[in-house]
Design an enzyme around this catalytic site. Structure first.
Site, short mmCIF file in Angstrom:
data_model
loop_
_atom_site.label_atom_id
_atom_site.label_comp_id
_atom_site.label_asym_id
_atom_site.label_seq_id
_atom_site.Cartn_x
_atom_site.Cartn_y
_atom_site.Cartn_z
N GLY A 71 0.82 -1.21 0.00
CA GLY A 71 0.00 0.00 0.00
C GLY A 71 0.85 1.26 0.00
O GLY A 71 0.55 2.23 -0.71
N SER A 72 1.92 1.26 0.76
CA SER A 72 2.75 2.48 0.86
C SER A 72 3.34 2.85 -0.49
O SER A 72 3.29 4.01 -0.91
CB SER A 72 3.88 2.27 1.87
N CYS A 325 4.05 5.62 20.24
CA CYS A 325 5.32 5.50 20.93
C CYS A 325 6.33 4.81 20.04
O CYS A 325 7.53 5.04 20.12
CB CYS A 325 5.12 4.72 22.21
C1 LIG Z 1 -1.65 -0.56 6.11
C2 LIG Z 1 -2.00 0.69 5.39
C3 LIG Z 1 -1.14 1.25 4.44
C4 LIG Z 1 0.23 0.68 4.16
O1 LIG Z 1 0.18 -0.52 3.46
P1 LIG Z 1 1.50 -1.44 3.41
O2 LIG Z 1 1.14 -2.54 2.47
O3 LIG Z 1 1.72 -1.92 4.80
O4 LIG Z 1 2.61 -0.59 2.90
C5 LIG Z 1 -1.54 2.38 3.78
N1 LIG Z 1 -2.73 2.94 4.01
C6 LIG Z 1 -3.60 2.43 4.91
C7 LIG Z 1 -4.92 3.09 5.12
C8 LIG Z 1 -3.26 1.30 5.65
O5 LIG Z 1 -4.10 0.81 6.55
#
Ligand SMILES: *Cc1c(COP(=O)(O)O)cnc(C)c1O
Length: 397
Positions: A71-72, A325
């Site tokens: 997602g990132s 934290c």
């Molecule tokens: C977990 C999350 C991400 C990041 O996704 P990754 O696959 O861990 O990089 C981005 N946006 C939201 C809303 C998330 O919950």
């Protein structure tokens, strides 16, 4: 003692279906899809099939799907791409919200330093953003609206089709971080007017390190990773075939069960919320109705989030808190601050995120354990004593 995993918004356990789908691509079909030989071509076929599956689940074409590391990365690439497209036309205004994931907020912060005008919309007290707010904020020089589908901390579900319609009418690119929504809510990018969308496999019982950027055809993406010609030349690196295959399998399974899972999980959620709301001086964060099926997020006055988590862990409950934290800062969650919770209250937050594997028994166990832990923490808090003995005011009545 029971072991309860209630942190599914952080990550999920992989499903048997996803694991079984992946194993052959580690043991037998381990080829590189770019290789011309048979072993490579078996991998290429799996890649094409996974792309078809994901595309059909999102309501788009296979060539509009770009596989990423999660997602990132998808968030980064979508936002950077839109910014570059905008800059070419002299448009440098970007609209987002104050309670996005850091993958979005930190990318926007980087663009701000490059001279982009970043406008973060205020979030309503119930955790919502309206399409009207977006309409009012769009200007001649707006190049992107990026607003999450559902919030990862407080679970509120935003009016994405309506926001998409506003952006479409005004001719502004619309990206949504749908990491918490994919596999949990019905998504159709065409019907919902979404130009770009990010999702991540490990939030719906797929593997970690595997995600998708959907980008409507015709939107020129900017590479974040340079190298080979994989992903139509937009994302270099040998494809993570097991991860991609596992993601497609997990997504298909999740999407096929959305309605029944929603029914089951939201009933557990509502029971948990109703029980925890009986704790005095507590408050629910986010909208009571318009929220992710598995999300419970509450603040308890006089309680410190980290201590709460440690004691719950001792009781076998895996949960999460908004106080960050982990990042080495004592700042409370930007999400809770964005909905107007004062610092002191935001520090005492608890997020329990459920999935369809959680049981009613587990909810009953948590409703026994959590109030006891909160009572104990309050009993040893000098600040709490000040409030009980009327030397200080309660914030939550
Ligand atoms: C977990 C999350 C991400 C990041 O996704 P990754 O696959 O861990 O990089 C981005 N946006 C939201 C809303 C998330 O919950």
């Amino acid at each position: 003692m029971m072991q309860i995993y209630a942190d599914n918004a952080a990550t999920t356990k992989m499903s048997r279906t996803a694991i079984d789908a992946m194993l052959p691509y580690m043991e037998t079909f381990y080829g590189n899809p770019s290789s011309l030989h048979t072993v490579g071509q078996q991998a290429a076929e799996a890649l094409a099939k996974a792309r078809e599956t994901v595309a059909s689940l999102l309501g788009c074409e296979a060539r509009e799907i770009y596989f990423t590391s999660g997602g990132s990365e998808a968030d980064n690439q979508a936002i950077i791409s839109a910014a570059r497209i905008g800059a070419k036309k002299g448009k440098k205004h970007i609209i987002s919200t104050a309670f996005e994931h850091h993958a979005v907020l930190h990318t926007l912060e980087k663009l701000r330093k490059e001279g982009f005008d970043i406008e973060l919309l205020d979030v309503h007290a119930n955790g919502m953003i309206s399409a009207q707010q977006v309409a009012d904020a769009i200007r001649e020089d707006t190049c992107l609206v990026t607003i999450m589908y559902a919030n990862n901390e407080i679970g509120s579900i935003l009016p994405i089709p309506e926001i998409g319609a506003v952006c479409k009418e005004k001719g502004v690119l619309f990206h949504t971080d749908a990491v918490q929504a994919a596999g949990h809510l019905h998504i159709n990018v065409k019907e919902q007017n979404i130009d770009m969308l990010s999702l991540s496999a490990h939030k719906f019982h797929g593997p970690k390190g595997s995600g998708v950027l959907y980008a409507r055809k015709g939107i020129p993406l900017t590479n974040i990773i340079e190298g080979g010609a994989q992903e139509r030349g937009k994302r270099a690196g040998t494809e993570n075939i097991p991860g991609i295959v596992g993601m497609a399998a997990a997504m298909k399974e999740a999407c096929e069960h959305i309605d029944e899972d929603t029914k089951k999980v939201s009933a557990l959620r509502d029971k948990l919320i109703a029980g925890l709301s009986k704790i005095p001086h507590s408050i629910l964060n986010g909208d009571p109705v318009n929220r992710l099926p598995g999300n419970v997020n509450m603040c308890f006055e006089g309680v410190e989030g980290e201590s709460l988590l440690l004691l719950l862990d001792r009781d076998g409950i895996c949960a999460s808190s908004g106080s960050a934290c982990t990042s080495g800062s004592l700042d409370p969650s930007h999400v809770l601050l964005s909905i107007g919770r004062p610092h002191e209250i935001a520090h005492g937050s608890l997020r329990l995120s459920l999935c369809s594997w959680n049981t009613e028994e587990e909810i009953d166990y948590m409703l026994e354990a959590i109030p006891k832990v909160i009572e104990y923490l309050r009993s040893i808090s000098p600040l709490w004593r000040d409030k009980v003995e009327n030397r200080k005011e309660f914030i939550l009545k």
